[in-house]
Design a protein around this motif. Structure first.
Motif, PDB file in Angstrom:
ATOM      1  N   GLY A 152       0.802  -1.192  -0.009  1.00 46.48           N
ATOM      2  CA  GLY A 152       0.080  -0.008  -0.134  1.00 46.48           C
ATOM      3  C   GLY A 152       0.835   1.186   0.148  1.00 46.48           C
ATOM      4  N   TRP A 153       0.149   2.399   0.365  1.00 45.25           N
ATOM      5  CA  TRP A 153       0.880   3.854   0.287  1.00 45.25           C
ATOM      6  C   TRP A 153       1.881   3.732   1.445  1.00 45.25           C
ATOM      7  N   ARG A 154       2.957   2.973   1.613  1.00 41.40           N
ATOM      8  CA  ARG A 154       3.852   3.273   2.679  1.00 41.40           C
ATOM      9  C   ARG A 154       4.374   4.879   2.501  1.00 41.40           C
ATOM     10  N   TYR A 183      -5.078  -2.164  -5.703  1.00 42.59           N
ATOM     11  CA  TYR A 183      -6.531  -1.755  -5.498  1.00 42.59           C
ATOM     12  C   TYR A 183      -6.826  -0.427  -6.582  1.00 42.59           C
ATOM     13  N   SER A 184      -5.560   0.136  -6.961  1.00 38.97           N
ATOM     14  CA  SER A 184      -6.004   1.294  -7.444  1.00 38.97           C
ATOM     15  C   SER A 184      -6.508   1.106  -9.060  1.00 38.97           C
ATOM     16  N   THR A 185      -5.812   0.008  -9.669  1.00 37.55           N
ATOM     17  CA  THR A 185      -6.041   0.021 -11.088  1.00 37.55           C
ATOM     18  C   THR A 185      -6.095  -1.536 -11.478  1.00 37.55           C
ATOM     19  N   CYS A 686     -14.787   8.310  -3.829  1.00 35.92           N
ATOM     20  CA  CYS A 686     -13.700   8.876  -4.399  1.00 35.92           C
ATOM     21  C   CYS A 686     -12.632   9.067  -3.325  1.00 35.92           C
ATOM     22  N   HIS A 687     -11.294   9.688  -3.977  1.00 39.14           N
ATOM     23  CA  HIS A 687     -10.241   9.771  -3.091  1.00 39.14           C
ATOM     24  C   HIS A 687     -10.011  11.104  -2.655  1.00 39.14           C
ATOM     25  N   PRO A 688      -9.790  11.226  -1.391  1.00 38.76           N
ATOM     26  CA  PRO A 688     -10.288  12.476  -0.580  1.00 38.76           C
ATOM     27  C   PRO A 688      -9.320  13.496  -1.092  1.00 38.76           C
ATOM     28  N   LEU A 692      -4.555  11.612   2.173  1.00 34.34           N
ATOM     29  CA  LEU A 692      -4.150  10.431   1.065  1.00 34.34           C
ATOM     30  C   LEU A 692      -4.771   9.179   1.742  1.00 34.34           C
ATOM     31  N   HIS A 693      -5.869   8.735   1.394  1.00 36.46           N
ATOM     32  CA  HIS A 693      -6.471   7.546   1.910  1.00 36.46           C
ATOM     33  C   HIS A 693      -6.833   7.858   3.224  1.00 36.46           C
ATOM     34  N   SER A 694      -6.359   6.929   4.100  1.00 34.99           N
ATOM     35  CA  SER A 694      -6.555   6.925   5.499  1.00 34.99           C
ATOM     36  C   SER A 694      -5.550   7.805   6.178  1.00 34.99           C
TER      37      SER A 694
HETATM   38 MO   6MO Z   1      -4.691   3.783  -5.578  1.00 37.98          MO
END
Ligand code: 6MO
Ligand code: PGD
Ligand code: PGD
Length: 825
Positions: A152-154, A183-185, A686-688, A692-694
């Protein structure tokens, strides 16, 4: 080099009247010192970078006091204001913690998992337990029982990239199940290689200067770049915003027409003041088929291009004309009933796109839905019919809203990272690769199915996957209790797990549903190095440690060094090098790789300056080589051409992804679709705009700038609000048969009837661990659906969800999402 660079930065500092492109979003770039580390009367300024921007931080009294954008970032985001709150959040993981019931009562039973009752243990105790569990699972079961493959988005930084640390150390102990896709694409990256020969979603796209000087029409299809390029995968410097500004001017002058195809008036639409074509959610493929129908019927398509560069138009055409498959002609009138776009408007759009140079730019949200493969494939078909693929400012792209794509790339090499895998020649302690008949790799979003239905065989991308019987989960650098769908289904699955270990700095819902939680420090508490500009490779940034690790937290590197020590792999894990030795080595390797074209100073100079700039990039035109000569520069598809019809996919024999793009009804859909009589509202997650996510949700003060009665906002149209007696600022309950959540109503004209939005990443705060308990903060994944996109990609379908909403009545529960665990000792 460094002298002239310093002069340049000083120049910037004195003339920092940078352009500001929206008072609510962007703050003015700061006047700041020009050295990476500068002593002033009120503290030390240090340079670093993050997903939200590159910055300088003022440290005084051992504390970060202030964050200012770095001079090279001319369009910094408002989110820089949230960074301090990440470091000093009351939701920080402070100490190693173990779930009380797991430790003291019925170990390996997950009945009370999620009750948030934890006790504090020492680092040694926690790491011993972690190690014992790895041992037990490898010994009693095998590698198939361990899932340590999630990513994920480390946070940014090439050395400390935390998932690599976890996977290298755990991989030195034993093998584990891993995943493919993201999960993105997920749907897009699986289908597009069959159609255009590469994932496209993670590919460079035509540079903005080329687009600005050649495009006459830009179609933003489900795409909100003005919102979504605020954050980047690497240290972000917001180079794209310069081009958005130029585009806005051209739109105002009538030189470029921009059309946003979106049910919602997006932030980009509002910024550019451009046109919108409203389309019913999840129905774009019907709309696109009608566009293709018009292009064909009105002879507006490029036959020569199709003959030279594409295969399979003749196999697709009968479907459009109603002479194959469902035998329905895909006229604009047919589509209107599904997608809500008036037939005449569809024709007008088709004519406009065919008239002049047209660049179609897709966002990613549209493929995070059931049958998410179809809109991307169909978008490529329309672009092929228009015949402009490979021309400057024409064709189709799937990445213009992401991480520096579209900024002319320099072509420089960025620094490498800490290795994710064990080194060549090394063997894990448990050298067992026997997966007991289960698949070693599964499609990313199907990991919960594996827990709930072990041994189940599923179809995936032309092969069969047998879901492994997961017993233990190790999580680092991602937040599955944010990113996965359907919380109540997750609760059920987590009750079956034996052990969950999470390495985190924020007490997320994933920590709440874990058994062992190890406190990592944030990126601001360690030294690192990163590329900035991502796809444009604009330069390299030093990430200076701002403060020492807080509480008992440690760097992921230190945590996994100590774990590896427990099975005698410490030396192999670290290669005998310290943090700064690694950072130096990554820099030295990068300097070597760039030697010929991008001379870089010695490390000391770089570390003192904080930055190396690679200079302006060169224009790039996507697929230009292919257009020039498709024989010499074929696409990566089986035929080398654009595949409007894919024999390979056709041969898989799937129901929901056949040989060419098709319209499929969704399992649930608003605006007259299935089950809309019961749950009439489409919930888009949608993305916040302000997270950035959570990540950054834990930043209390910053969160308070957008919450409603302390809850995550749910955006709703004035009509839908009125019909339900809901006013702006009310507390509301959002629900369907899968779950329920509390949120705060924000009534907005940007939303049409039947569409509401809650941004993904809102922290899950269930009232308790019981299935069905209300979420007290507003996580949209409490109600989303956990199904695969189709047999091809098996990707997340997070956007295929409908709900109802009502004013909340009764006693208001407090928000339970933040502030960490309940301490038992
Ligand atoms: Mo993504
Ligand atoms: P983040 O919130 O970024 O989300 O899902 P992802 O799991 O990546 O989680 C990263 C976590 O890692 C955070 O909790 C953070 O504190 C932790 N972390 C960061 N850096 C470090 C570090 O250095 N060390 C350690 N130990 N921990 C660290 C994102 C995923 O969500 C994505 S990419 C998409 S596109 C999906 N989007 C949607 C969506 O549109 N709608 C819904 N409903 N759901 C989605 N989920 C997906
Ligand atoms: P979203 O904002 O979810 O972004 O990028 P992605 O493109 O997925 O959606 C974009 C637009 O799609 C929205 O305006 C929405 O209304 C529209 N849309 C959704 N469904 C449909 C549909 O069925 N039809 C049509 N026509 N339009 C539709 C996500 C990308 O953003 C990703 S994956 C990540 S990991 C990053 N995350 C963030 C983030 O968390 N926060 C910010 N600020 N920026 C990000 N950038 C990246």
């Amino acid at each position: 080099m460094s002298l002239s660079r310093r002069k340049f930065l000083k120049g910037l500092a004195t003339t920092s009247a940078v352009s500001v492109i929206g008072p609510s979003l962007l703050v003015q770039a700061a006047n700041a010192a020009t050295e990476a580390t500068t002593n002033t009367a009120d503290g030390i300024w240090k340079v670093s970078g993050s997903h939200w921007g590159a910055f300088r931080a003022r440290i005084y009294n051992g504390k970060v006091q202030e964050i200012k954008a770095l001079e090279i970032d001319k369009y910094p985001t408002d989110m820089l204001k949230g960074i301090k709150g990440i470091i000093y959040s009351p939701s920080r993981v402070r100490y190693p913690m173990v779930r009380l019931d797991w430790l003291k009562k019925h170990k390996y039973s997950g009945e009370t998992r999620g009750n948030n009752r934890f006790i504090r243990v020492t680092w040694d105790e926690a790491l011993d337990l972690f190690y014992q569990e790895l041992e037990r699972v490898q010994k009693d079961y095998g590698p198939w029982a361990l899932h340590a493959g999630m990513t994920g988005w480390r946070q940014t930084g090439q050395f400390h990239s935390c998932t690599s640390h976890m996977q290298r150390a755990v991989g030195m102990h034993g093998n584990f199940m891993t995943k493919v896709g993201d999960y993105s694409t997920g749907a897009g990256q699986t289908v597009l290689p069959y159609v255009l020969g590469s994932t496209e979603v993670y590919a460079q796209a035509t540079s903005w200067p080329e687009i600005l000087s050649n495009s006459k029409t830009i179609v933003l299809w489900a795409n909100d770049p003005f919102k979504n390029t605020q954050v980047g995968w690497q240290a972000e410097t917001h180079g794209s915003y310069e081009y958005y500004e130029q585009l806005k001017e051209k739109v105002a002058k009538g030189e470029i027409k921009v059309i946003s195809i979106d049910p919602v008036k997006s932030k980009t639409q509002n910024y550019l003041n451009c046109d919108q074509v409203y389309v019913n959610p999840q129905t774009d493929v019907a709309f696109m088929l009608a566009i293709a129908h018009t292009l064909y019927k009105e002879d507006l398509y490029d036959k020569k291009f199709l003959e030279t560069y594409a295969l399979g138009f003749d196999d697709f055409l009968p479907y459009v004309l109603g002479k194959a498959k469902d035998n329905i002609e895909k006229t604009p009138e047919w589509a209107e009933k599904i997608c809500g776009v008036k037939a005449d408007q569809t024709r007008e759009l088709a004519r406009l796109m065919a008239k002049d140079r047209t660049q179609i730019m897709f966002g990613w949200s549209i493929q995070r839905q059931q049958h998410g493969e179809q809109p991307y494939w169909m978008g490529a078909v329309i672009a092929a019919m228009l015949g402009q693929i490979g021309l400057p400012g024409g064709g189709v792209s799937y990445s213009h809203h992401y991480s520096g794509v579209g900024i002319p790339p320099t072509g420089a090499a960025g620094p490498g990272g800490f290795p994710r895998n064990v080194d060549e020649g090394q063997k894990p302690k448990w050298d067992n690769d026997d997966f007991n008949g289960y698949s070693k790799t599964i499609p990313v979003a199907r990991w919960l199915d594996a827990i709930l239905e072990p041994g189940k065989e599923i179809k995936y991308n032309g092969s069969k996957v047998i879901l492994p019987d997961t017993k233990m989960l190790v999580v680092s650098g991602c937040n599955p209790w944010h990113h996965h769908q359907d919380r109540n289904r997750m609760k059920k699955a987590f009750q079956k797990l034996q052990t969950v270990v999470t390495i985190e700095f924020a007490w997320t819902a994933t920590c709440r549903f874990s058994d062992i939680v190890l406190p990592a420090c944030t990126q601001f508490e360690r030294n690192d190095i990163d590329l900035y500009g991502a796809y444009s490779a604009s330069g390299i940034l030093a990430m200076h440690k701002l403060v020492d690790p807080l509480y008992q937290s440690k760097t992921d590197f230190d945590i996994f060094t100590e774990l590896a020590q427990r099975f005698d792999r410490q030396k192999e894990y670290t290669r005998g090098m310290s943090e700064m030795e690694w950072v130096r080595m990554l820099y030295a390797d990068c300097k070597k790789a760039n030697k010929a074209n991008f001379p870089m100073p010695e490390f000391e100079q770089f570390w003192a300056d904080g930055i190396v700039e690679f200079g302006p990039g060169k224009p790039f035109i996507q697929h230009a080589g292919f257009r020039e000569d498709p024989e010499i520069n074929p696409l990566g598809t089986p035929s080398g051409f654009i595949e409007i019809f894919s024999r390979k996919i056709d041969r898989y024999g799937y129901e929901h992804c056949q040989g060419h793009p098709m319209w499929f009804e969704k399992s649930e859909r608003s605006h007259g679709g299935p089950h809309s009589d019961k749950f009439p509202l489409w919930l888009q997650s949608c993305h916040p705009d302000q997270r950035l996510h959570s990540q950054m949700c834990e930043s209390d003060e910053y969160r308070a700038t957008y919450t409603v009665q302390g809850r995550e906002p749910v955006y709703i149209s004035p009509e839908d609000a009125k019909a339900r007696g809901i006013k702006d600022g009310d507390l509301v309950r959002v629900f369907n048969d899968r779950g329920q959540l509390l949120a705060g109503a924000k009534v907005s004209d940007n939303y049409p009837i039947g569409v509401i939005r809650i941004h993904e990443g809102a922290w899950y705060g269930p009232l308790n661990e019981k299935i069905g308990a209300i979420d007290t903060y507003g996580d949209p994944n409490t109600v989303t659906q956990d199904i695969g996109s189709s047999e091809l990609a098996q990707a997340t379908s997070a956007n295929t969800v409908i709900v109802e909403i009502e004013k909340f009545k009764g006693e208001v529960p407090p928000v339970t999402a933040f502030g960490g665990p309940i301490f038992e000792s």
